[in-house]
Design an enzyme around this catalytic site. Structure first.
Site, mmCIF file in Angstrom:
data_model
loop_
_atom_site.group_PDB
_atom_site.id
_atom_site.type_symbol
_atom_site.label_atom_id
_atom_site.label_comp_id
_atom_site.label_asym_id
_atom_site.label_seq_id
_atom_site.Cartn_x
_atom_site.Cartn_y
_atom_site.Cartn_z
ATOM 1 N N LYS A 135 0.735 -1.255 0.205
ATOM 2 C CA LYS A 135 -0.006 -0.012 -0.113
ATOM 3 C C LYS A 135 0.826 1.388 -0.054
ATOM 4 C CE LYS A 135 -4.369 -1.813 1.823
ATOM 5 N NZ LYS A 135 -5.385 -1.965 2.963
ATOM 6 N N LYS A 188 -4.214 -11.254 -5.784
ATOM 7 C CA LYS A 188 -5.660 -11.726 -5.240
ATOM 8 C C LYS A 188 -6.649 -10.848 -5.733
ATOM 9 C CE LYS A 188 -5.518 -8.895 -1.091
ATOM 10 N NZ LYS A 188 -5.955 -8.401 0.332
ATOM 11 N N LYS A 237 -11.049 -5.633 -3.721
ATOM 12 C CA LYS A 237 -12.092 -4.610 -3.673
ATOM 13 C C LYS A 237 -11.580 -3.385 -4.368
ATOM 14 C CE LYS A 237 -13.635 -4.649 1.228
ATOM 15 N NZ LYS A 237 -12.422 -4.689 2.235
HETATM 16 P P1 TYM Z 1 -10.313 -6.861 4.160
HETATM 17 O O1 TYM Z 1 -11.501 -5.699 4.286
HETATM 18 O O2 TYM Z 1 -9.338 -6.327 3.157
HETATM 19 O O3 TYM Z 1 -11.141 -8.025 3.722
HETATM 20 C C1 TYM Z 1 -11.970 -8.645 4.673
HETATM 21 C C2 TYM Z 1 -11.791 -10.360 4.708
HETATM 22 O O4 TYM Z 1 -12.106 -10.753 3.412
HETATM 23 C C3 TYM Z 1 -10.535 -11.556 3.363
HETATM 24 N N1 TYM Z 1 -10.352 -11.485 1.693
HETATM 25 C C4 TYM Z 1 -10.131 -12.525 1.145
HETATM 26 N N2 TYM Z 1 -10.218 -14.055 1.126
HETATM 27 C C5 TYM Z 1 -10.086 -14.664 0.326
HETATM 28 N N3 TYM Z 1 -9.584 -14.112 -1.126
HETATM 29 C C6 TYM Z 1 -9.524 -12.915 -1.367
HETATM 30 N N4 TYM Z 1 -9.041 -12.660 -2.323
HETATM 31 C C7 TYM Z 1 -9.810 -12.081 -0.367
HETATM 32 N N5 TYM Z 1 -9.816 -10.634 -0.257
HETATM 33 C C8 TYM Z 1 -9.881 -10.235 1.284
HETATM 34 C C9 TYM Z 1 -9.644 -11.006 4.209
HETATM 35 O O5 TYM Z 1 -8.763 -11.848 4.462
HETATM 36 C C10 TYM Z 1 -10.391 -10.578 5.295
HETATM 37 O O6 TYM Z 1 -10.753 -11.863 6.189
HETATM 38 N N6 TYM Z 1 -7.085 -6.163 7.879
HETATM 39 C C11 TYM Z 1 -8.499 -6.680 7.418
HETATM 40 C C12 TYM Z 1 -9.694 -6.059 8.404
HETATM 41 C C13 TYM Z 1 -9.742 -6.043 9.760
HETATM 42 C C14 TYM Z 1 -9.775 -7.047 10.542
HETATM 43 C C15 TYM Z 1 -9.576 -6.612 11.998
HETATM 44 C C16 TYM Z 1 -9.937 -8.709 10.113
HETATM 45 C C17 TYM Z 1 -9.543 -5.041 10.832
HETATM 46 N N7 TYM Z 1 -9.528 -5.665 11.970
HETATM 47 C C18 TYM Z 1 -9.864 -7.755 13.005
HETATM 48 C C19 TYM Z 1 -10.075 -9.539 11.495
HETATM 49 C C20 TYM Z 1 -9.915 -8.985 12.919
HETATM 50 C C21 TYM Z 1 -8.890 -6.506 6.260
HETATM 51 O O7 TYM Z 1 -8.245 -5.362 5.575
HETATM 52 O O8 TYM Z 1 -9.820 -6.850 5.544
#
Ligand code: TYM
Length: 329
Positions: free
Chosen positions: A111, A194, A197
């Site tokens: 990022k 991957k 979003k």
């Molecule tokens: P975020 O918002 O990017 O994504 C949310 C969840 O989706 C999963 N994910 C995927 N799984 C499979 N294939 C993909 N291509 C893919 N893209 C995203 C992510 O692994 C995630 O589980 N840092 C986290 C948000 C967060 C969080 C937390 C998660 C903040 N605090 C505490 C767990 C616990 C994030 O950016 O997720």
């Protein structure tokens, strides 16, 4: 009964990756555990967000959580900024973190590389805030996709560091929970990276709210190879392997069964079946979403979730304050 916490950022439209890697496991886990699921809007602002868009996406994400089957009677659903202990403990976790370990995070490096000379400091201190999210609830398991492994490791390190430093078991040490399949859904256009979003190429990403005809179009145009034979090889056939992973995840089966099902069939037929299976998995969610998005019940659920979350979070936070000597009385 174990405690489960997870969060999703309202930083873009929810993708099939988010659903398969995370969201669908949330609803499975709510049956037998104490669950907290969060719209992590304070994480989203580590890169600039348009206020009106952030506001709308927060609501949309909450509606999708519910549409995917989250039951507010069984799990607390809430918005991060409505539970102040997240930011409060986030600061404390930041003071416990080393710049070097934060700079080693691959998501930070990716990022930051896109930000030129002005890298927001919040991108660097993102992991301690995430650690705070998890640790406030004395979480045992964190259901996430594969890309969050490193963030979970540093969360565990920070929890152990705190407990050691203050010689008290204040925090439970959480474990990552990776579901079966769908933990790393890849881009349809560049299947070695991957699905995300924030991908500018919308043909690369299936969104949970995509219309069926768009899902068909995107899968039809997905990158494959010239072999025209459906078998699993993530190294040499990443596009087909990704479609096989997606198909296996939405139909609850494995690669071997997918290979058998499509043996002797070409990619055209296979892609049609993948599209039909994805549409069948998403359609019920889309229907419920349409009923929920403008419904005042959504606000009532988020209000109630925030009350429950504050109650649990303040118990841990008050303890932290006391152990660290930050209390006055
Ligand atoms: P975020 O918002 O990017 O994504 C949310 C969840 O989706 C999963 N994910 C995927 N799984 C499979 N294939 C993909 N291509 C893919 N893209 C995203 C992510 O692994 C995630 O589980 N840092 C986290 C948000 C967060 C969080 C937390 C998660 C903040 N605090 C505490 C767990 C616990 C994030 O950016 O997720």
């Amino acid at each position: 009964m174990a405690v489960i916490f997870s969060g999703i950022q309202p930083s873009g439209n929810l993708t099939l990756g988010n659903y398969l890697g995370a969201l669908r496991n949330f609803t499975k886990m709510q049956e037998q555990n104490e669950c907290y699921y969060c719209v992590v809007n304070q994480h989203a602002i580590t890169v600039h967000q348009d206020p009106a868009l952030l506001h709308r996406r927060t609501r949309e994400l909450a509606a999708i959580y519910l549409a995917a089957g989250l039951d507010p009677e069984k799990a607390a659903l809430f918005v991060q900024s409505e539970v102040p202990q997240h930011a409060q403990l986030g600061w404390i976790m930041t003071t416990l973190s080393y710049v070097g370990e934060l700079e080693r995070m691959t998501q930070y490096k990716d990022k930051a590389a896109k930000q030129g000379d002005s890298i927001p400091a919040g991108l660097l201190t993102y992991p301690p805030l995430m650690a705070a999210d998890i640790l406030l609830y004395q979480t045992n398991f964190v259901p996430v996709g594969d890309d969050q492994k490193q963030h979970l490791e540093i969360t565990r390190d920070l929890a152990q560091r705190f407990n050691r430093l203050y010689q008290e078991e204040v925090f439970t040490i959480p474990e990552i929970y990776l579901g079966q399949g769908g933990t790393r859904v890849m881009s349809l256009q560049e299947p070695t990276k991957k699905m995300s979003k924030s991908d500018d190429n919308t043909m690369a990403t299936i969104y949970v709210l995509d219309a069926p005809k768009d899902i068909e179009k995107k899968i039809k145009r997905a990158q494959t190879d010239s072999e025209n034979s459906v078998h699993y090889d993530a190294e040499t056939k990443p596009g087909i392997a990704n479609l096989m992973d997606i198909y296996a995840a939405v139909t609850d089966t494995d690669h071997a069964a997918v290979e058998r099902e499509f043996s002797g069939q070409g990619y055209g037929q296979f892609k049609k079946s993948v599209a039909a299976a994805v549409i069948a998995a998403l359609e019920p969610i889309q229907k419920r979403y349409a009923e929920l998005i403008d419904n005042p019940v959504l606000d009532a659920i988020l209000d109630q979730g925030a009350v429950k979350a504050r109650e649990t979070a303040s118990r841990t936070y008050d303890k932290v304050v006391q152990v660290m000597g930050l209390d006055r009385k």
